[in-house]
Design a protein around this motif. Structure first.
Motif, mmCIF file in Angstrom:
data_model
loop_
_atom_site.group_PDB
_atom_site.id
_atom_site.type_symbol
_atom_site.label_atom_id
_atom_site.label_comp_id
_atom_site.label_asym_id
_atom_site.label_seq_id
_atom_site.Cartn_x
_atom_site.Cartn_y
_atom_site.Cartn_z
ATOM 1 N N VAL A 215 0.834 -1.206 0.000
ATOM 2 C CA VAL A 215 0.000 0.000 0.000
ATOM 3 C C VAL A 215 0.869 1.256 0.000
ATOM 4 O O VAL A 215 1.810 1.384 0.792
ATOM 5 N N ILE A 216 0.527 2.160 -0.917
ATOM 6 C CA ILE A 216 1.160 3.474 -1.009
ATOM 7 C C ILE A 216 0.089 4.508 -0.666
ATOM 8 O O ILE A 216 -1.016 4.460 -1.196
ATOM 9 N N VAL A 217 0.454 5.427 0.221
ATOM 10 C CA VAL A 217 -0.497 6.454 0.650
ATOM 11 C C VAL A 217 -0.109 7.784 0.013
ATOM 12 O O VAL A 217 1.067 8.137 -0.050
ATOM 13 N N THR A 218 -1.109 8.502 -0.462
ATOM 14 C CA THR A 218 -0.856 9.844 -0.981
ATOM 15 C C THR A 218 -2.000 10.751 -0.550
ATOM 16 O O THR A 218 -2.895 10.350 0.184
ATOM 17 N N GLY A 219 -1.935 12.008 -0.971
ATOM 18 C CA GLY A 219 -3.038 12.924 -0.696
ATOM 19 C C GLY A 219 -2.860 13.738 0.568
ATOM 20 O O GLY A 219 -1.798 13.740 1.199
ATOM 21 N N CYS A 220 -3.940 14.402 0.948
ATOM 22 C CA CYS A 220 -3.865 15.431 1.989
ATOM 23 C C CYS A 220 -3.410 14.898 3.336
ATOM 24 O O CYS A 220 -2.698 15.575 4.074
ATOM 25 N N MET A 221 -3.819 13.690 3.701
ATOM 26 C CA MET A 221 -3.363 13.189 4.998
ATOM 27 C C MET A 221 -1.900 12.778 4.961
ATOM 28 O O MET A 221 -1.285 12.532 6.004
ATOM 29 N N GLY A 222 -1.338 12.727 3.759
ATOM 30 C CA GLY A 222 0.083 12.380 3.626
ATOM 31 C C GLY A 222 1.011 13.353 4.322
ATOM 32 O O GLY A 222 2.163 13.013 4.625
ATOM 33 N N VAL A 223 0.524 14.573 4.599
ATOM 34 C CA VAL A 223 1.365 15.519 5.343
ATOM 35 C C VAL A 223 1.527 15.082 6.800
ATOM 36 O O VAL A 223 2.357 15.623 7.512
ATOM 37 N N GLU A 224 0.721 14.115 7.220
ATOM 38 C CA GLU A 224 0.830 13.582 8.586
ATOM 39 C C GLU A 224 1.414 12.173 8.541
ATOM 40 O O GLU A 224 0.833 11.221 9.052
ATOM 41 N N GLU A 225 2.581 12.059 7.914
ATOM 42 C CA GLU A 225 3.172 10.729 7.707
ATOM 43 C C GLU A 225 3.375 9.992 9.032
ATOM 44 O O GLU A 225 3.130 8.790 9.125
ATOM 45 N N GLY A 226 3.808 10.729 10.047
ATOM 46 C CA GLY A 226 4.050 10.087 11.342
ATOM 47 C C GLY A 226 2.793 9.447 11.912
ATOM 48 O O GLY A 226 2.830 8.323 12.416
ATOM 49 N N ASN A 227 1.675 10.172 11.815
ATOM 50 C CA ASN A 227 0.417 9.627 12.337
ATOM 51 C C ASN A 227 -0.018 8.399 11.558
ATOM 52 O O ASN A 227 -0.585 7.456 12.113
ATOM 53 N N ILE A 228 0.234 8.424 10.239
ATOM 54 C CA ILE A 228 -0.140 7.258 9.419
ATOM 55 C C ILE A 228 0.731 6.059 9.796
ATOM 56 O O ILE A 228 0.236 4.950 10.009
ATOM 57 N N ARG A 229 2.036 6.306 9.928
ATOM 58 C CA ARG A 229 2.938 5.183 10.215
ATOM 59 C C ARG A 229 2.776 4.675 11.648
ATOM 60 O O ARG A 229 3.074 3.509 11.930
ATOM 61 N N ASP A 230 2.321 5.547 12.541
ATOM 62 C CA ASP A 230 2.034 5.060 13.911
ATOM 63 C C ASP A 230 0.968 3.973 13.888
ATOM 64 O O ASP A 230 1.035 2.999 14.626
ATOM 65 N N VAL A 231 -0.040 4.173 13.034
ATOM 66 C CA VAL A 231 -1.148 3.210 12.967
ATOM 67 C C VAL A 231 -0.836 2.081 11.995
ATOM 68 O O VAL A 231 -1.168 0.920 12.248
ATOM 69 N N HIS A 232 -0.190 2.431 10.885
ATOM 70 C CA HIS A 232 0.064 1.438 9.831
ATOM 71 C C HIS A 232 1.546 1.475 9.437
ATOM 72 O O HIS A 232 1.923 2.045 8.393
ATOM 73 N N PRO A 233 2.416 0.896 10.258
ATOM 74 C CA PRO A 233 3.858 0.984 9.969
ATOM 75 C C PRO A 233 4.280 0.284 8.679
ATOM 76 O O PRO A 233 5.372 0.540 8.169
ATOM 77 N N SER A 234 3.419 -0.573 8.122
ATOM 78 C CA SER A 234 3.836 -1.331 6.940
ATOM 79 C C SER A 234 3.549 -0.620 5.620
ATOM 80 O O SER A 234 3.816 -1.188 4.557
ATOM 81 N N VAL A 235 3.001 0.603 5.656
ATOM 82 C CA VAL A 235 2.785 1.275 4.368
ATOM 83 C C VAL A 235 4.132 1.459 3.679
ATOM 84 O O VAL A 235 5.151 1.733 4.318
ATOM 85 N N LEU A 236 4.141 1.307 2.362
ATOM 86 C CA LEU A 236 5.401 1.299 1.621
ATOM 87 C C LEU A 236 5.929 2.702 1.365
ATOM 88 O O LEU A 236 7.136 2.906 1.269
ATOM 89 N N ALA A 237 5.037 3.667 1.198
ATOM 90 C CA ALA A 237 5.462 5.046 0.940
ATOM 91 C C ALA A 237 4.316 5.972 1.296
ATOM 92 O O ALA A 237 3.146 5.582 1.217
ATOM 93 N N VAL A 238 4.675 7.187 1.690
ATOM 94 C CA VAL A 238 3.673 8.208 1.995
ATOM 95 C C VAL A 238 4.062 9.479 1.261
ATOM 96 O O VAL A 238 5.184 9.976 1.423
ATOM 97 N N THR A 239 3.149 9.990 0.445
ATOM 98 C CA THR A 239 3.391 11.265 -0.231
ATOM 99 C C THR A 239 2.199 12.176 0.035
ATOM 100 O O THR A 239 1.113 11.723 0.391
ATOM 101 N N GLY A 240 2.409 13.465 -0.165
ATOM 102 C CA GLY A 240 1.371 14.428 0.157
ATOM 103 C C GLY A 240 0.560 14.840 -1.061
ATOM 104 O O GLY A 240 0.716 14.280 -2.151
ATOM 105 N N PRO A 241 -0.312 15.857 -0.887
ATOM 106 C CA PRO A 241 -1.150 16.302 -2.013
ATOM 107 C C PRO A 241 -0.315 16.896 -3.135
ATOM 108 O O PRO A 241 0.722 17.519 -2.889
ATOM 109 N N GLN A 242 -0.744 16.694 -4.338
ATOM 110 C CA GLN A 242 -0.116 17.182 -5.580
ATOM 111 C C GLN A 242 1.289 16.626 -5.818
ATOM 112 O O GLN A 242 2.008 17.143 -6.666
ATOM 113 N N GLN A 243 1.686 15.603 -5.088
ATOM 114 C CA GLN A 243 3.016 15.035 -5.313
ATOM 115 C C GLN A 243 2.907 13.889 -6.323
ATOM 116 O O GLN A 243 3.201 12.738 -6.028
#
Ligand code: SF4
Length: 169
Positions: free
Chosen positions: A79-107
């Motif tokens: 799973v790759i995460v992108t979009g507006c919540m991507g600016v909160e990478e730490g919060n995403i990885r706290d809950v889902h440490p196995s995500v492969l990459a996190v990018t933000g909006p318009q990236q």
């Protein structure tokens, strides 16, 4: 790969959350992937990787984003995460440490690069065979489409429902 192996088409699953701005971002990402020969599939099981385009506006939107990320991890695993919540990478990885990459909006380039890392595009892809419509991939019904005329906003107008997310861009 042996000479008898047939290269398979890389397959991407995509979940688009949030507002029409996020939907336009999803359309841009999907258009780029389709131009590179990726097939967009409708189920987690058929996908080689899943991209989740998230919303980070209010708590319920963040909770939904985290829930969908968790569902994609459970059903697919890559799973790759992108979009507006991507600016909160730490919060995403706290809950889902196995995500492969996190990018933000318009990236757009970063999320496409992340897809390349997990499932490379076919080297023998012929863009003349997998033609993408001139208007790109559209996720709206046939009778309308969104046109994004600006990226975010520098103002904080009290009447704007998405001013908080605009402020975070
Ligand atoms: S955070 Fe705002 S701009 Fe981003 S998807 Fe949600 S509503 Fe749209």
């Amino acid at each position: 790969m042996s000479t008898t192996d047939t290269p398979t088409t890389p397959k991407v699953g995509f979940v688009s959350l949030g507002c029409p701005k996020a939907l336009v971002d999803s359309e841009r990402i999907l258009t780029q992937l389709r131009m590179e020969g990726y097939e967009v599939v409708p189920t987690y099981q058929d996908a080689d990787v899943v991209v989740v385009n998230t919303c980070g506006f209010i708590d319920s939107a963040k909770a939904e984003s985290l829930e969908v990320i968790g569902e994609a991890i459970k059903e697919n695993g890559k799973v790759i995460v992108t979009g507006c919540m991507g600016v909160e990478e730490g919060n995403i990885r706290d809950v889902h440490p196995s995500v492969l990459a996190v990018t933000g909006p318009q990236q757009y380039e970063q999320v496409v690069s992340a897809v390349h890392e997990v499932v490379p595009p076919r080297q023998d892809h012929n863009p003349l065979i997998d033609l993408v419509p001139p208007q790109g991939v559209k996720l709206t019904p046939r009778h309308y489409a969104y046109l994004k005329i600006s990226e975010g906003c520098n103002h904080s107008c009290s009447f704007c429902i998405i001013r908080r997310c605009a402020a975070s861009w």
